[in-house]
Scaffold this active site. Sequence first.
Site, mmCIF file in Angstrom:
data_model
loop_
_atom_site.group_PDB
_atom_site.id
_atom_site.type_symbol
_atom_site.label_atom_id
_atom_site.label_comp_id
_atom_site.label_asym_id
_atom_site.label_seq_id
_atom_site.Cartn_x
_atom_site.Cartn_y
_atom_site.Cartn_z
ATOM 1 N N GLU A 60 0.805 -1.232 0.000
ATOM 2 C CA GLU A 60 0.000 0.000 0.000
ATOM 3 C C GLU A 60 0.838 1.282 0.000
ATOM 4 O OE1 GLU A 60 -0.625 -2.597 1.977
ATOM 5 O OE2 GLU A 60 -2.640 -3.297 1.433
ATOM 6 N N HIS A 129 -10.754 -4.676 9.913
ATOM 7 C CA HIS A 129 -11.409 -4.554 8.602
ATOM 8 C C HIS A 129 -12.784 -3.897 8.729
ATOM 9 C CE1 HIS A 129 -8.266 -7.335 7.346
ATOM 10 N NE2 HIS A 129 -8.615 -7.141 6.092
#
Lengths: 330, 323, 327
Positions: A60, A129
Site C-alpha cells: 500500500e 477490517h
Amino acid sequence: MRQITLSTAVNEAIAEEMRRDETIFLIGEDVAEAGTPFKITSGLVEEFGTDRVIDTPIAEPGFMGIAVGAAMTGSRPIVDLMFGDFIFLIMDQLCNQAAKTHYMSGGKLNVPLVLRTNMGATRRSAAQHSQSLHAIVAHIPGLKIAMPSSAFEAKGLLKTAIRDNNPVVIFEDKLMYQDKADVPEGELLIPFGVANVKREGSDITLVGTSSMVQVAEKAAEILAAEGISAEVIDPRTIVPLDMDTINASVRKTSRCIVIDEGHQSFGVTSEIASRLMEESFYHLDGPVIRMGAMDVPIPFSPALEDITVPTPEGVAANARKLMAGEMFNG
Amino acid sequence: MADVIMPALGMAQDTGKLVQWMKAPGDAISTGDVLFEVETDKSVMEVEAQADGFLTQVSASDGEDVPVGQVIAVISATAENPVAAPAPPPVAQAVTEVVAAPTPTAPAPDAVTTGGRILASPKARRLAAQEGLDLGQLAATGAPMPYHVSDLATLREMPAAAGQTVVMAATKQIMARCQRSGSRDFMEWMQADGAITVTTSAMFASFASGAFRAATETPTVVVQVADPDGTDIFLRNPDFTRLSAPVSETDEDATFVLHDLSDSFLTSLRLGDTALPTLSLGSDGDSYLITFEFSSEHMDDAQGIAFVSGLARRLADPLHHLV
Amino acid sequence: MTDAKTNTEDYLRMYRQMVRIRSFEDQANQLYLSAKMPGLTHMYSGEEAVAVGICEALKVTDKITSTHRGHGHCVAKGADFKQMFCELLGKEEGYCRGKGGSMHIADQSNGNLGANAIVGGSMGIATGSALSAKRLGRDDVTVCFFGDGATAQGLLYEVMNMAALWSLPVIYACENNGYSEYTRTDEIAAGSIVGRAEAFGIEAFKVDGQDVLAVNDLAQTLVARCRKGEGPFFIELETYRYHGHHVGDINREYYRPKDEEKEWHTNRDPITNFAKWLTAEGIVDQAELDTIQTEIKTDAASAVAYALDAKYPDVSEVDMHVFAETP
C-alpha cells in the site's frame, strides 16, 4: 429512472471518466481481472487494458507513493485501497506527501488523485477490517473527503473527485455496495461542499453521513409516526463542509443530532456539533447530540458488534429526549 | 579578517552560553583551532576557527549569554586591538518582538449573584431577553429546569414582576382641567359640618379609584400613591371606604400610580413610563390639571377617556361622587 | 548537450555547477550560523560531483526527487540562486513563496519535484513520475536521490519491486556518504547496498561519487538506456558530507574521526580533483578556474544580499495554496 447498485455506480463513474480522459488510470491490489474483492472494478481491465488498470503487489505505501508521483507529473490516478483500515499504512504518502505538496511548493505542484476506500462495521470483519477512519484524514489540511450515501452520490461524487485538482479521499460504506438507487445514465456531477436536504422537517435536524443517512431517514419515519417532524441532512462531503445548510436547518428546528460511523470521540460528529455551538448557539433549544461508533475496537461477535454503531431506534430515542427537554448525562 | 560569531546550533535557539574561550586575545589562530566552547540545549560544543590570523576584538567573556549571530571577536591579520571597544548593542536583539504586557482588567463580576443558577437553552434565554421575560420568575414557581422555548409560553402568562424592565407599548396621554372650587367647598364643608379632615391625596385616591372602577369594571383597584420623599402607599379599593375612615393598605400589585402635585409647583407629569397607568393631579390657579398616561396594554382609549372624564366630574362636583 | 562530454564547454559547465553548489552551501552555512536563516538546514558540500555528474546527463524535462540535503540537487538541476536563497529565508520570491524552506524546495520549471523532509519519502513519487512518463508516452527519465540512511526504509523495496516489474524509467541514486545521520552506515545497513536492488533483478552499479566524470559517464549510459525502456537502474555513489548531519552538528568526533574528514577534504575533494585534472590535461589553466570561482562567489553573495532585503509574503498568503483551483 433505472436503479443500479452502488458498486455499479462506482464502476460506471470510473469507466466514463477513463473514456473521457486518457491521463486517468486505476491502480491497486487486484483491481484488474479480480475486480477487487467487492467486484467493483470488474470489466474495466477488459475495456482499458492492463496499462490503465494496474494490479499492484500488496504494498500500500508503495503504490500510494507511486500514485502521488504520477499525479504530480500529468496523470490522474485513481487508487483503490482495499479496506479503509489500511489507510494507516499509507499515512506518510497521503498526509505528508499528497496533502502538503501543493502548499509546500507554493502552488507550483498539484496532486490530482482520488483515493477510493471503504468504511463501515457490522460485516463481522473484526477490528482491522471494520473501521471508519475518515475523520483521521479529514483532520489533515489539503485533503478533500467525500462520503457517498447512495449509488446516486457514489457516481456523482466520484466523477467530481476525478476532475478535482486535489487529492480526494472517498469513503464508500462496504455494506452499501449492493444497495440500489435511481442513478441517471451518463453525466452526473455532484458538486463538493453542497449538502443535500434529504427530508424536510421542523422539530429536529438529523445530520448523517454515508450509511448514517439511511439510519437518520429511518429514525425520521419512526418520529413522524409520533408527531415529531425531523429534517435529514446529508453533507455529502465533510471537507469541504456545507455548514450554511446545516446552520440554516438547525436555526429552524433548534435541535440537532449528528450521526456518523467513525468513533464518536474526536470525530466528525464532534466537529459538526462544535461548529453548531459556535455558529448557531443562540438558536439551540438543547444540546447538539453526537452519535458515532462506540469508542471501542470493533468486536467480532455479532452480539457485540451490532451495538457499537448508531441505529434508527437509538437516534429516535435521543430525539425524543431532546424534544422533551430532558438533560443528557446529567 | 573574519568575524567570530556566536553560532546558532540548535533549533529555536536565541542565545548561546559562552562557556570559555580556548584562545586568548592576541593568540595566533589557524583554521580548525578550537576557539571557544558554547553551551546549547544542555550540551557543550567546541567552535572551531573558520580562518587563519589572530584573535582580536573579543567582546564576550566566559560565562556570558550571547544572542546567536552576534559577533564576539574578529580573526584579523595582525594582533592589534585584541580587546574590543565597548560592545555595540546586540544586533540580534533588535528584531526581538516586544510583546505588550496584557492590560490588567478588573475581575468580571460574578454573573450569578442571585443564588441558584438558572438552567435554560441558549435559544430560550435569547427569546426571553428579547421579550423582556424573566426566567427567574419561572424558577420562583418551582417549574423544573432546564427551560426551553416551550416554557416561555408559561412565562408570558405570568404578570410582570415589580421593577422588571418591560418593553413598552406606545404611551398615550389624556389631559383634563376642572374647577377646584367644588372640591374646596366640599373639604371645607366636611371640616365644618362633620369635623372631618379630608386630605387632598385621600380625596384624589378615592375619586380616582371610583372613576377607574366605573370606566374599566376592575373588581379590585389598588392605588399606588407616590411619595417622592418617602415610601409609596398602596391603597386597596379606597373608593369603598368612607373618606373619614382610614383606608386599608395592601402589598398587592398596583392598578395605577397616583401623583398628587397639588401642593407643589408641578402641574403635570408626562414621563412616558407606563409600566402602570399613571395619573398626576396638579393645581393651576382655580383649576386642577389631570394628566393620565397609559398604554393599550392597560385599557382601550374609550376606557381611558371615560376614566379621566369621570375623575374630572367627581373633582368638580364631589357630592355627585358621594351619591 | 547530453552527448558525451568531450569538449571544454561541457567540462567547464560541470566545474562551474560544482562550484556553484559549494558557494551556495558556504553562504547558507553562514546565514544559518549567524542566525539570519530560520529553521534548520543540511549541507551538501563534499557531494557535488554526485548531483552534477547525474544532472548533467539529464534534460530539463527529466525529473528528479530530492532529499533534506537537497540544495545540491536543486542547483545542479538548474535552479536560480536568488529564488533559492529567498526560499531559504522564507521570502515571497522564493521558489515556493516561502512556504517550503530549505527542506522543501521544488523547482517545477527545471523538473525538480521537490526536496523531501521525510527520509525515503520521495521514492514513491519518483517511481510514480516514471510511471507517468511511460504511460503517457514521454521519454522522461526520473532520478530518485536518496541517502544510505534511506535504504533502511521499507518504501524503497516496495517501489523498486514495482519499478522492476513494470520496467519503469527511473534511476535510484543512493548517495552513500558513510553516515546515517549520526551513525556509521555499516551499523545500520546489513549486507550490500547494491545487492538490495539486484535482488529485484535491477542492474546496479557502484561508482566513485567524488569523480564527476565517472559519475557523468555512468549516468549518460543509464539515462539513455532508460529512454529505450531498459530501466530501472540503481547506482550507489560513494561520497562524503563535509559538514555534520545538519549545520549545528559541529562536534561529531564521537561518530566521525577528524582524520577521516581531513583525508576526504585533502585528497578526495571533487572540485579540487576535477580542477587538477582540467589543468593537467591542458583544458583550462588555473587562472581561468580562479576567475570562475570569483565570479560565482560574487554571484552567491549578491543573491544572499538580495534575499535578505526581499520581502516576506503577505500574511494573507497563509491559507493560500491549501487546495488547488479546479476549473
